[in-house]
Design a protein around this motif. Structure first.
Motif, short mmCIF file in Angstrom:
data_model
loop_
_atom_site.label_atom_id
_atom_site.label_comp_id
_atom_site.label_asym_id
_atom_site.label_seq_id
_atom_site.Cartn_x
_atom_site.Cartn_y
_atom_site.Cartn_z
N ILE A 109 0.86 -1.19 0.00
CA ILE A 109 0.00 0.00 0.00
C ILE A 109 0.88 1.23 0.00
N ASP A 110 0.55 2.20 -0.84
CA ASP A 110 1.26 3.48 -0.84
C ASP A 110 0.27 4.56 -0.41
N CYS A 111 0.60 5.24 0.68
CA CYS A 111 -0.33 6.24 1.24
C CYS A 111 -0.08 7.65 0.74
N HIS A 112 0.84 7.81 -0.19
CA HIS A 112 1.05 9.17 -0.70
C HIS A 112 1.43 9.09 -2.18
N THR A 113 0.40 8.97 -3.01
CA THR A 113 0.65 8.97 -4.46
C THR A 113 -0.03 10.18 -5.09
N HIS A 114 0.40 10.47 -6.31
CA HIS A 114 -0.27 11.45 -7.17
C HIS A 114 -0.35 10.81 -8.54
N LEU A 115 -1.28 9.87 -8.70
CA LEU A 115 -1.33 9.12 -9.96
C LEU A 115 -1.63 10.01 -11.16
N MET A 116 -2.23 11.17 -10.90
CA MET A 116 -2.57 12.04 -12.02
C MET A 116 -1.40 12.95 -12.41
N VAL A 170 -3.13 11.52 -2.77
CA VAL A 170 -3.30 12.73 -1.97
C VAL A 170 -3.31 14.02 -2.78
N GLU A 171 -4.10 14.05 -3.75
CA GLU A 171 -4.51 15.21 -4.53
C GLU A 171 -4.09 15.11 -5.97
N SER A 172 -4.95 15.68 -6.84
CA SER A 172 -4.88 15.40 -8.27
C SER A 172 -4.00 16.38 -9.04
N GLU A 173 -3.36 17.31 -8.35
CA GLU A 173 -2.36 18.19 -8.96
C GLU A 173 -2.87 18.90 -10.21
N GLY A 233 -6.02 -1.10 -12.00
CA GLY A 233 -5.33 -0.23 -11.04
C GLY A 233 -5.58 -0.67 -9.62
N PRO A 234 -4.88 -0.03 -8.68
CA PRO A 234 -5.05 -0.37 -7.27
C PRO A 234 -6.38 0.14 -6.73
N ARG A 235 -6.80 -0.35 -5.59
CA ARG A 235 -7.90 0.27 -4.86
C ARG A 235 -7.43 1.67 -4.52
N MET A 236 -8.32 2.63 -4.68
CA MET A 236 -7.90 4.02 -4.46
C MET A 236 -8.78 4.75 -3.45
N GLN A 237 -8.13 5.54 -2.61
CA GLN A 237 -8.82 6.61 -1.92
C GLN A 237 -8.27 7.89 -2.52
N VAL A 238 -9.14 8.84 -2.82
CA VAL A 238 -8.69 10.05 -3.52
C VAL A 238 -9.02 11.31 -2.74
N ALA A 239 -8.11 12.27 -2.83
CA ALA A 239 -8.28 13.53 -2.09
C ALA A 239 -8.84 14.64 -2.97
N THR A 240 -9.04 14.37 -4.23
CA THR A 240 -9.47 15.36 -5.24
C THR A 240 -8.49 16.54 -5.31
N ARG A 241 -8.95 17.76 -5.21
CA ARG A 241 -8.14 18.91 -5.62
C ARG A 241 -7.07 19.37 -4.65
N GLY A 242 -7.17 19.01 -3.40
CA GLY A 242 -6.26 19.58 -2.40
C GLY A 242 -6.68 21.01 -2.08
N ILE A 243 -6.28 21.50 -0.89
CA ILE A 243 -6.65 22.86 -0.46
C ILE A 243 -5.39 23.57 0.01
N ALA A 244 -5.09 24.71 -0.63
CA ALA A 244 -3.88 25.46 -0.29
C ALA A 244 -4.22 26.93 -0.15
#
Ligand code: ZN
Length: 439
Positions: free
Chosen positions: A98-105, A149-152, A172-183
């Motif tokens: 499991i990778d808990c910090h990806t940006h597949l996009m 952790v966000e779609s960049e 692909g892997p099972r995914m949890q997605v963070a969508t856009r991120g907030i900055a």
């Protein structure tokens, strides 16, 4: 992403669910549930299996699988008549990683303005297709679940990718997605864009003030986020406690978690005070930071593998200096976190075409920087599953969990580098890669 993961652009300084009860996955019903036909049983046999909980090796293991879940696992189990037997010979079985910090996009180029160029030249549709390619290589490398952790800057393409994977449209892997991120406005990619380009797309949803923060959180949850991602600092502290707090409130109301990009002691303190559920990076963290993380009993996702591999290949002096410094802090950070009992989860932070699928590098780097191999493997299995809130579904080979299983030739406890050479990958009872198959 961290500034250094995008080589170049705006290099200012250094430098996450769960389960949305609706949205997500695990919803593939298998064809074997047809009436009259007996349920299909798969039996995997090999010479060894790593029990990630106690670190021991199980000899002559058998795993029985039915309807994408494990029904039994243990040494020399009796294989029911009619089962489909997959004999992996001398292989060692492990749970899917499991990778808990990806940006597949994210497939950012080396160009100093690579991030901005990506936003400028690629359509959202193309970004989604890039994500599909990245999802495939990630799965085939043995990573059967990711927390993205966000779609960049690709909007909600990560939601689309997750749903397409769950529907079996793409691999692909099972995914949890963070969508856009907030900055915070002005404090995330892309940097140095002409102020005349008022609608130039951004790498995250940029907000100013608690009300905008709350709105962003509600929008992202409404569009399918399984977690939210905030940027608590970017060289300097950015979002305030008052801005992060409503994001955490909205997320927790919806039973999802908040991941905070936070490097500096102040950024980490702000994020923790506002109630986030994980600290991503923490490269500049001090002992007080780790004491606070421990006190809150949340996870630290070190994302150090990138630096470990890139320090020798950095093209310009400034990123090189930053990478060296980050790496020098990593060893004492890992040792302090261990000493205090901080929970560590694996996250590689891949953000370029080259990096996707190399996620095992993070496990190897953590191990080389002082985390014993079994703990590095737990960071990528049981711990990662806990951070995702999926500890009852994935992360170990046990009855009732999804049949997410990998296999290697050697012994990853003796040489954790074996995890870069995964030869068998099964997700939900379906083998997507099997180099042990007899021809
Ligand atoms: Zn990242």
């Amino acid at each position: 992403m961290t500034p250094a993961t995008v080589r170049g652009g705006g290099f200012m300084s250094p430098s996450r669910a769960m389960f949305s009860s609706l949205a997500l996955g695990f919803l593939f019903m298998t064809a074997s549930a047809q009436q009259n036909a007996p349920p299909k049983i798969i039996a995997i046999r090999a010479s060894r299996m790593l029990d990630v909980r106690n670190g021991s090796i199980v000899h002559d293991p058998v795993i029985l699988i039915q309807d994408e879940k494990i029904t039994a696992a243990g040494p020399s189990l009796k294989i029911p008549a009619g089962a489909e037997v997959m004999d992996l010979g001398d292989a060692m079985l492990l749970p899917g990683l499991i990778d808990c910090h990806t940006h597949l996009m994210a497939r950012m180029s080396d160009d100093p303005q690579g991030y901005g160029l990506s936003l400028l030249t690629k359509s959202q549709a193309f970004r989604a297709l890039e994500g599909a390619a990245d999802a495939r290589v990630t799965l085939r490398a043995g990573f059967t679940a990711v927390r993205d952790v966000e779609s960049e800057g690709s909007g909600y393409a990560d939601v689309a990718l997750r749903d397409a994977i769950n529907q079996g449209l793409v691999e692909g892997p099972r995914m949890q997605v963070a969508t856009r991120g907030i900055a915070a406005v002005g404090k995330y990619f892309p940097f140095d864009i002409s102020p005349d380009l008022v609608d130039f797309p951004t790498g995250a949803q940029m907000i100013s003030g608690p009300e905008e923060a709350r709105r962003a959180a509600r929008e992202q949850i409404g569009h399918g986020a399984n977690l939210l991602k905030v940027y608590a600092d970017w060289g300097v502290p950015t979002l305030t406690i008052e801005e992060i707090r409503p994001i955490v409130e909205e997320a927790h109301k919806s039973k999802i978690k908040v991941a905070a990009h936070a490097d500096s002691p102040e950024g980490i303190r702000n994020a923790l005070t506002a109630g986030v559920d994980s600290i991503e990076h923490g490269h500049q963290a001090d002992r007080g930071s780790f004491e606070l993380i421990k006190q809150k009993n949340i996870f630290w996702v070190p994302t150090i593998g990138y630096y470990f591999y890139a320090v020798d290949t950095a093209k310009s002096p400034q990123p090189h200096k930053h990478m060296e410094e980050t790496l020098q802090r990593a060893r004492p950070n890992i040792s302090t976190a261990r000493e205090l009992g901080v929970k560590i989860a694996n996250g590689f932070d891949p953000a370029s075409a080259d990096e996707h699928g190399k996620n095992a590098r993070e496990i190897i780097a953590m191990s080389k920087l002082g985390l014993p191999p079994i703990e590095a493997i737990r960071a990528a299995t049981t711990n990662a599953a806990e951070l995702m809130g999926w500890q009852d579904k994935i992360g170990s080979i046990e009855a009732g969990k999804f049949a997410d299983i990998i296999a290697v030739s050697g012994d990853p406890i003796a040489d954790v580098g074996e995890l870069e050479h995964v030869k068998f990958v099964m997700k939900g009872g379906v083998a997507v890669r099997n180099e042990f198959a007899k021809h």
